[in-house]
Design an enzyme around this catalytic site. Structure first.
Site, PDB file in Angstrom:
ATOM      1  CB  CYS A   7     -35.202  82.459  13.231  1.00  0.00           C
ATOM      2  SG  CYS A   7     -35.654  84.291  12.910  1.00  0.00           S
TER       3      CYS A   7
ATOM      4  CG  HIS B 163     -36.850  80.409   9.492  1.00  0.00           C
ATOM      5  ND1 HIS B 163     -37.360  79.702  10.993  1.00  0.00           N
ATOM      6  CD2 HIS B 163     -37.289  81.810   9.516  1.00  0.00           C
ATOM      7  CE1 HIS B 163     -37.368  81.167  11.609  1.00  0.00           C
ATOM      8  NE2 HIS B 163     -37.420  81.986  10.545  1.00  0.00           N
TER       9      HIS B 163
ATOM     10  CD  GLU C  34     -36.994  76.141  10.313  1.00  0.00           C
ATOM     11  OE1 GLU C  34     -37.347  77.046  10.649  1.00  0.00           O
ATOM     12  OE2 GLU C  34     -35.595  76.053  10.651  1.00  0.00           O
TER      13      GLU C  34
END
Length: 208
Positions: free
Chosen positions: A79, A181, A183
């Site tokens: 990001c 992202h 994650e």
């Protein structure tokens, strides 16, 4: 071991949690020796460009990151961390970045009839089929950002369309970036992080 650079970036907990889930050992650190002894380095980030660069400079981390690249240690920016890899951002006025990949960070145009920030799931289209990250083709990942990277196609592994083609994954040598992202991107994101883990293991073996 993967060193996550500690510069108050905001999303380190979720990144660490995701990496731990797939069995990758991590350490959150601003210590230069620890970073340079890692098998891979991760530069996370949520927030504004200029303050992020200021903290990296204050903690002496800019030169450490340059040494990471010089030593060919795999480096992944996520990001804001991806955007910092580039030469400059126009966010709140021109701010120089790390300059590891040619290109500039620009605001997503407001005249596209779409909400800014770009927030939500979007489909990736791979343009570099030989990339280690080509398994993201046609897969959805989670984006949250108001700025995108304008760079040469040779550095763009995948894009997602949001009125314009937004680079989702970029790479130059062993420097990698993900605008979305991983994650927060479910199984697809975990698989991308596993791929980065595999790249770091390749680095470790090369140094043995």
């Amino acid at each position: 071991m993967i060193a996550i650079i500690d510069y108050d970036a905001g999303n380190t907990f979720n990144v660490q949690k995701a990496l731990a889930y797939i069995g990758l050992e991590t350490v959150l650190t601003a210590d230069s020796a620890t970073i340079l002894n890692a098998d891979g380095v991760l530069l996370p980030g949520v927030g504004a460009y200029a303050p992020a660069m200021a903290v990296l400079k204050e903690r002496g981390l800019v030169d450490v990151i340059y040494e990471v690249v010089k030593r060919d240690i795999p480096l992944l920016g996520i990001c804001l961390g991806m955007q910092l890899l580039f030469e400059e951002s126009e966010e709140y006025g021109p701010t120089p970045g790390l300059g590891l990949i040619p290109g500039k960070v620009k605001e997503i145009p407001r005249n596209l009839g779409l909400s800014v920030p770009h927030m939500g799931w979007n489909k990736n289209v791979v343009h570099q089929p030989h990339s280690a990250f080509s398994n993201v083709d046609d897969q959805y990942t989670y984006f949250v950002h108001s700025y995108y990277v304008d760079t040469d196609p040779e550095y763009i592994t995948s894009t997602a369309n949001y009125g314009i083609d937004v680079p989702g994954i970029v790479e130059r040598g062993r420097v990698y970036g993900m605008q979305f992202h991983p994650e927060k991107s479910g199984v697809v994101g975990l698989n991308l992080l596993r791929t980065f883990g595999t790249i770091t293991k390749t680095y470790r073996k090369a140094g043995e």
